[in-house]
Design a protein around this motif. Structure first.
Motif, short mmCIF file in Angstrom:
data_model
loop_
_atom_site.label_atom_id
_atom_site.label_comp_id
_atom_site.label_asym_id
_atom_site.label_seq_id
_atom_site.Cartn_x
_atom_site.Cartn_y
_atom_site.Cartn_z
N PHE A 156 0.90 -1.29 -0.17
CA PHE A 156 0.00 0.07 0.16
C PHE A 156 0.75 1.13 -0.07
O PHE A 156 0.72 2.32 -0.79
CB PHE A 156 -1.10 0.11 1.31
CG PHE A 156 -1.81 1.18 1.15
CD1 PHE A 156 -2.90 1.42 0.39
CD2 PHE A 156 -1.70 2.39 2.14
CE1 PHE A 156 -3.66 2.61 0.41
CE2 PHE A 156 -2.46 3.56 2.31
CZ PHE A 156 -3.41 3.61 1.22
N ILE A 157 2.05 1.39 0.83
CA ILE A 157 3.04 2.44 0.95
C ILE A 157 3.42 2.83 -0.72
O ILE A 157 3.51 3.84 -1.07
CB ILE A 157 4.10 2.25 1.82
CG1 ILE A 157 3.56 2.09 3.09
CG2 ILE A 157 5.20 3.21 1.53
CD1 ILE A 157 3.31 3.53 4.11
N SER A 158 3.80 1.36 -1.17
CA SER A 158 4.21 1.73 -2.72
C SER A 158 3.31 2.48 -3.66
O SER A 158 3.62 3.20 -4.32
CB SER A 158 4.69 0.39 -3.10
OG SER A 158 5.58 -0.24 -2.43
N GLU A 159 1.88 2.07 -3.44
CA GLU A 159 0.61 2.40 -4.17
C GLU A 159 0.77 3.93 -4.15
O GLU A 159 0.73 4.66 -4.79
CB GLU A 159 -0.15 1.72 -3.77
CG GLU A 159 -1.54 1.60 -5.00
CD GLU A 159 -2.77 1.08 -4.27
OE1 GLU A 159 -3.83 1.90 -4.52
OE2 GLU A 159 -2.85 0.25 -3.48
N VAL A 160 0.93 4.27 -2.77
CA VAL A 160 0.68 5.70 -2.38
C VAL A 160 1.90 6.49 -3.21
O VAL A 160 1.68 7.50 -3.76
CB VAL A 160 0.75 5.84 -0.82
CG1 VAL A 160 0.82 7.50 -0.39
CG2 VAL A 160 -0.31 5.47 -0.04
N LYS A 161 3.11 6.16 -2.99
CA LYS A 161 4.13 6.43 -3.48
C LYS A 161 4.24 6.97 -4.95
O LYS A 161 4.31 7.87 -5.57
CB LYS A 161 5.42 6.00 -2.98
CG LYS A 161 5.92 6.35 -1.50
CD LYS A 161 6.71 5.22 -1.08
CE LYS A 161 8.30 5.28 -1.59
NZ LYS A 161 9.05 4.35 -0.86
N ALA A 162 3.60 5.79 -5.70
CA ALA A 162 3.51 5.79 -7.05
C ALA A 162 2.49 6.58 -7.55
O ALA A 162 2.44 7.16 -8.49
CB ALA A 162 3.24 4.37 -7.65
#
Ligand code: CMC
Length: 426
Positions: free
Chosen positions: A286-292
């Protein structure tokens, strides 16, 4: 020594000295130097819209004080009703002042029967309680015609008392309607948070017994949400109030501003986000999704226009959560929240943008553990923020402020002639 800034107009060579007062410069002084040129500041990122003596906030240091008193001390030792008095009057009440205040609030908790039976009962069965609250607060102005006398101190005080006293009653009534339960009348022998819990949860028992730990936790949450200087909803209150509308109409506008997910709706969004993530293993993805997502997918309950440090209210709430979970059992989403916080606080994306947990990151977990449905979260926020809204409204009226009316930078079409419909091309 008075601080000042000197500006030179390179067109004329003339220099102007502008004083710095309370950390700001008067836009009126600048306007004299720059006639016809407006300050472009969408979202008021660099604009102080008011002078205020109510709440001090240092977002870099993570400091929040009401009338000079640190939020930590108020959360530890005070009550919401006392804090409301403090915000509105500038000083903590003496014993007799508090007794009078408590009496005044408690004796105004009932709402007119028509508000409930004819107005609230008219909503669609699945109406959102915050939508119901916005409308019900506005409707109150039609019940108290003296509310228009905003410069009569007796009338003004009466409306302030009515609004603070009736918000929990309207809020609970909205909830009871949305779950098809009968309305519970206020129990004026109970304190402010316990009375609200009784109106929310009472079923057939002759007298609703609240758990003191839950009443206290709710009171602390109300204290933490009572004011936050020139936030979006308080600005809405001041803007509408500046037209000299009655306080119910202005308060309804403030409630409407609070409804949005970027403001009071954020704690609801946090729980939805945590539920979607589901478990701790899914947090890194989820953190990766936010950053992307580059701002399109947001970590709800993180970031703040003013706090560029840990929100001091979030620290207090994190502690209060333990007391609540001892009674209600641990909210299983807490582990997901803690993991999310741990990863985000060590990730360059969040640290470089100075994104920390805000008040809403943990408050929703407490509300959910206490049994409040998600739709009620912004409503709970509104009950508490009413004291702050009214304190700012009163302060603004006493400052004899101008009507809020910003300028714009026009970017539309030049003058052109009307074209009849038959001659228009797609
Ligand atoms: N998750 C991911 N990225 C974020 C977040 C977030 N929660 N908040 C800000 N950013 C990024 C944003 O994408 C931008 O990045 P870049 O510089 O690369 O474009 C940068 O951080 C600055 O963001 P901003 O939107 O310009 O900041 P803002 O001051 O206009 O917005 C905010 C403040 C509270 C609206 C925003 O942080 C946000 O949407 N947070 C999530 C919603 C939330 O928790 N709201 C409750 C606020 S506290 C209670 C209240 O006051 O009502």
């Amino acid at each position: 020594m008075t601080e000042s800034i000197t500006i030179t107009d390179n067109r004329s060579g003339e220099s102007y000295e502008i004083p710095v007062v309370n950390g700001g410069v008067s836009a009126t002084d600048w306007a004299k130097i720059l006639p016809g040129i407006w300050f472009y500041d969408p979202g008021f990122m660099s604009t102080a819209a008011a002078e205020s003596a109510i709440t001090y906030l240092d977002g870099t240091a993570g400091i929040l004080r009401y009338r000079g008193y640190p939020i930590e001390q108020l959360a530890e030792s005070s009550t919401y009703l006392e804090v409301a008095y403090l915000l509105l009057n500038g000083e903590l009440p003496t014993e007799s002042q508090f007794e009078q205040w408590r009496h005044d609030i408690t004796s105004h908790t009932f709402i007119h029967e028509n508000v409930r039976k004819r107005f609230l009962d008219g909503f669609h069965y699945d109406a959102h309680p915050m939508g119901m609250l916005v409308s019900a607060v506005a409707a109150l102005s039609t019940f108290y015609l003296d509310a228009k006398d905003i410069f009569d101190p007796v009338s003004r005080q009466k409306q302030i008392i009515r609004l603070i006293a009736k918000m929990p009653t309207l809020a609970a009534a909205a909830h009871r309607f949305s779950v098809g339960m009968p309305f519970v009348y206020p129990d004026n022998s109970l304190d402010f948070p316990s009375n609200f819990l009784s109106m929310m949860w009472k079923v057939a028992e002759p007298r609703y017994q609240t758990d003191p730990a839950l009443s206290r936790a709710l009171d602390i949450l109300f204290i933490l949400h009572a004011d936050h200087e020139q936030n979006c909803s308080t600005t809405a209150m001041r803007v509408v109030g500046s037209s000299h509308a009655d306080p119910y109409s202005a308060c309804a506008a403030a409630c409407a501003a609070l409804y949005g997910p970027r403001h009071g709706g954020a704690n609801e969004a946090v729980i939805r986000m945590l539920s979607e993530i589901g478990s701790m293993e899914n947090v890194p993805a989820f953190i990766s999704e936010v950053k992307a997502g580059h701002g399109h997918v947001r970590l709800q309950g993180f970031g703040h226009r003013v706090y560029k440090n840990y929100d001091p209210r979030a620290q207090i709430i994190k502690k209060a959560a333990d007391d609540v979970f001892e009674v209600t059992g641990r909210n299983p989403l807490l582990d997901v929240a803690l993991k999310l916080e741990e990863i985000a606080l060590s990730d360059e994306y969040f640290t470089s943008r100075r994104l920390y947990p805000n008040v809403d990151f943990y408050s929703g977990l407490i509300y959910q553990a206490m049994g409040f449905p998600l739709e009620m979260f912004p409503v709970l926020f509104a009950i508490a923020r009413t004291a702050g809204w009214l304190a700012h409204w009163q302060e603004m009226l006493d400052q004899d402020s101008k009507i809020a009316r910003p300028r714009q930078l026009y970017t539309g079409a030049d003058a052109r002639d009307y074209v009849p419909m038959t001659r228009r091309r797609a």
